[in-house]
Structure formats: C-alpha cells, structure tokens
Design an enzyme around this catalytic site. Structure first.
Site, short mmCIF file in Angstrom:
data_model
loop_
_atom_site.label_atom_id
_atom_site.label_comp_id
_atom_site.label_asym_id
_atom_site.label_seq_id
_atom_site.Cartn_x
_atom_site.Cartn_y
_atom_site.Cartn_z
N GLY A 1 0.86 -1.19 0.00
CA GLY A 1 0.00 0.00 0.00
C GLY A 1 0.89 1.23 0.00
O GLY A 1 1.86 1.29 0.75
N ILE B 1 0.69 2.92 6.43
CA ILE B 1 -0.23 3.64 7.31
C ILE B 1 -0.71 2.75 8.46
O ILE B 1 -1.25 3.23 9.43
CB ILE B 1 -1.45 4.22 6.54
CG1 ILE B 1 -2.27 3.11 5.89
CG2 ILE B 1 -1.00 5.25 5.52
CD1 ILE B 1 -3.62 3.59 5.36
N ASP B 2 -0.52 1.43 8.32
CA ASP B 2 -0.99 0.50 9.37
C ASP B 2 -0.09 0.51 10.61
O ASP B 2 -0.51 0.08 11.68
CB ASP B 2 -1.06 -0.94 8.82
CG ASP B 2 -1.97 -1.06 7.61
OD1 ASP B 2 -2.72 -0.11 7.34
OD2 ASP B 2 -1.91 -2.10 6.94
N GLY C 1 -6.30 0.17 8.21
CA GLY C 1 -5.35 -0.39 9.18
C GLY C 1 -5.13 -1.88 9.00
O GLY C 1 -4.37 -2.49 9.74
O1 F6P Z 1 -1.74 -1.76 4.05
C1 F6P Z 1 -2.28 -0.50 3.86
C2 F6P Z 1 -3.76 -0.58 3.62
O2 F6P Z 1 -4.24 0.68 3.29
C3 F6P Z 1 -4.58 -1.19 4.76
O3 F6P Z 1 -4.82 -0.25 5.78
C4 F6P Z 1 -5.79 -1.67 4.06
O4 F6P Z 1 -6.38 -2.76 4.72
C5 F6P Z 1 -5.27 -2.12 2.74
O5 F6P Z 1 -4.04 -1.43 2.54
C6 F6P Z 1 -6.18 -1.87 1.58
O6 F6P Z 1 -5.58 -2.45 0.49
P1 F6P Z 1 -6.07 -2.25 -0.99
O7 F6P Z 1 -5.89 -0.80 -1.32
O8 F6P Z 1 -5.16 -3.14 -1.77
O9 F6P Z 1 -7.49 -2.64 -1.00
#
Ligand code: F6P
Length: 318
Positions: free
Chosen positions: A13, A127-128, A172
């Site tokens: 991410g 961001i997690d 998160g």
């Molecule tokens: O790992 C960062 C993050 O934004 C998490 O907070 C979230 O669960 C995930 O990525 C969302 O992923 P994607 O954008 O691939 O759906």
C-alpha cells in the site's frame, strides 16, 4: 562489488511520505556522485526490469502523497525472484544496491532478497504502523491525523445536533494501531480492533450512561473488516440512539504528508542511504525514542508490532 547505482522501489500500500523519502535518497546520491534508478510498480517492476533514472528534478514531488513510482502487492514475489534469479534481476534493472520502502510483506520480500546475496536496505512505510522493530512507519502520522480531522469535524455536528452516536471506520488492515491512536487522541468512547473481540454491549452501556446524564453524543472508532454494520445495529439496539457511520476508507492513504512524516521521510531516507553506502545490507531503518536506528531484517521478518494496550484500555475504560 562497488556501489554505483542505487535502485529504489516502493511496495505494498502506498503511504504519504514515500515521494519525500525517494527525493531525499536521490539528492544524497547526486551529492555523492552515485546514480539512482526508480523501479516502477514495486517488485513486479523489478522482476520485469521496468526502471528509469531519477535525480533531483523530483524534489517538487516530495510534498505529494502516494508514490510516483507506483507500487504493487507482494504477491508471489519470492517465487518470481527465485525463478528469475536475484542477481540476474538486479543486473537487468541495472542496479548494484536496492532500497525498499514498504510494509511487513514487502520487508519480508526484502529479507528474502538479502538472503540471496542482494545488497538491500528496507524502510518501514505503511499507514498500518504494524512493522515490528520500529515505533513508527512512514505514513502512519498522516493517516491518523486525517482520522482525527474527520472526528473533529463530525464532533462539530455531534455537539450541535445531539442525541446521536457516531461511528468512524478507519483502515489499518488487521492491525488496530490506527484506530487506537485516533480514538485515543479524539477522546472516543470506545475503540474496536481486530486483535480483541469487540465488547459492543459494554461500549453501548457506557455511551448510554454518558448520554443519559447529559452527554450530547457518543463516538466510536473501529478498524476495517470487523462487521461494522452488525456492530452499528447492536449499538442502536442497546443504546436506543441513532447511529451515524462514516467510512473513511482510502481517503486515509492519500494526501500530502504531515510535518512529522516529511521529517521521518528525510531521516529514514538518509539513514537507509548511509547504511547502503557504508556496505551494510539486510537491515531495516527504525525509529525509536526520537532517533533513527537499524535492525536486521532477519530479526523482524514474519513478526508484527503489538498494539498499544494502555491506550486501548484508556479509551475503553478497562
Ligand atoms: O496496508 C495498507 C492498507 O491501506 C490497509 O490499511 C488496508 O487494509 C489495505 O491497505 C487496503 O488495500 P487495498 O488498497 O489493496 O485494498
């Protein structure tokens, strides 16, 4: 082998501050007479040799969120790297050493590369904020501040048009860091996270008691994928109040980095660059007690950072 060209890759991410970090590394490399190649779309671009030379012309991007290089989810990168051969992949990308910006999965892949002889340094960016071994990952502060801003704005309504319970769903992943940090700093009545089975009835009881004794509203912050709708229904049943839900979703991952993340981007970028040019490899830069440091990737791989139990308890009144 001497180090002439550094590759930079952003993975997983994207996180606010990635561009600022890349710009820091590019500026330092130029000062030291080294070349930098940016790798498009994370490890996928690395395996495909999809790179461009980058330099200080990028400094204007530093204030922007996201990653101008693009990212990709790790997928089966270890297998792809093994099939292509780590050394062959680095040769094809025309780089001698690599700096990877990413979260836990991406840092695992970075460790995998180092164990196959690559010169690599990791920078925690997510961001997690769930990367083991560092107090902060790049991007977390920007995301939490966005949740906080949303909570503040919602509270303007909550205090004017009373008798409602507001729920804010954060991102998160499976980690509660963002929800806890936001709930704690916003003064929420309850926080629900993946790591602990939500005590919805207990939270409802507290909120009802507060509102019955003159409180204008309730505020609940929760992580994603927890069954928000079911939780909202149960809260409504138990409190007898109107529930209003805001899902912040991907608004939290974008936007310009905060002051804290811009500083962290520079500190992390400089620390990673210095490690690489001094011949270190297989390490991740860290932030602890207000200072950068570093840790072996082998010590953090496969682990995740524990949530802050004291703040969790403070919010939930345990
Ligand atoms: O790992 C960062 C993050 O934004 C998490 O907070 C979230 O669960 C995930 O990525 C969302 O992923 P994607 O954008 O691939 O759906």
């Amino acid at each position: 082998m001497s180090l002439q060209t550094i590759g930079i890759l952003t993975s997983g991410g994207d996180a606010p501050g990635m561009n600022a970090c890349i710009a820091t590394i590019a500026a330092l490399a130029e000062k030291h007479g080294l070349d930098v190649r940016g790798i498009f779309r994370g490890f996928r671009g690395l395996v495909e040799g999809d790179t461009i030379p980058i330099g200080t012309e990028l400094s204007g991007l530093a204030r922007r969120g996201g990653s101008f290089l693009g990212t990709s989810r790790k997928g089966s990168v270890e297998q792809a790297l093994e099939e292509a051969g780590v050394e062959e992949v680095l040769n094809r990308a025309k780089i001698d050493g690599l700096i990877v910006l990413g979260g836990g999965g991406s840092l695992d892949a970075t460790f995998h590369m180092s164990s196959h002889g690559a010169r690599v340094i990791g920078i925690p960016c997510t961001i997690d904020n769930d990367v083991y071994g560092t107090d902060y990952a790049l991007g977390f502060d920007s995301a939490v501040n966005k949740v906080l801003r949303a909570a503040d704005e919602i509270m303007d309504t909550a205090e004017s048009l009373s008798e409602r319970v507001f729920m804010i769903e954060t991102l998160g992943g499976n980690a509660g860091h963002m929800a806890i940090a936001a709930a704690y700093s916003a003064g929420a009545d309850a926080v629900f996270i993946h790591e602990v089975t939500p005590d919805v009835d207990g939270a409802a009881e507290r909120i009802k008691a507060k509102m019955d004794s003159g409180g204008t509203h309730g505020l609940v912050v929760l992580g994603e994928n927890l069954g928000t709708v079911d939780i909202a229904q149960r809260l409504e049943e138990c409190t007898g109040k109107r529930i209003r839900l805001t899902v912040l979703g991907h608004t939290l991952r974008g936007g310009n980095p905060t002051y804290v993340d811009r500083c962290l981007a520079r500190e992390f970028g400089e620390a990673a660059f210095n490690l690489l040019v001094s011949g270190e490899s297989g390490r991740m830069v860290t932030w602890s007690l207000g200072k950068t440091g570093h840790v072996a990737l082998s010590d953090i791989t496969g682990k995740t950072r524990n949530f802050d139990l004291a703040k969790y308890r403070a919010v939930n009144g345990d």
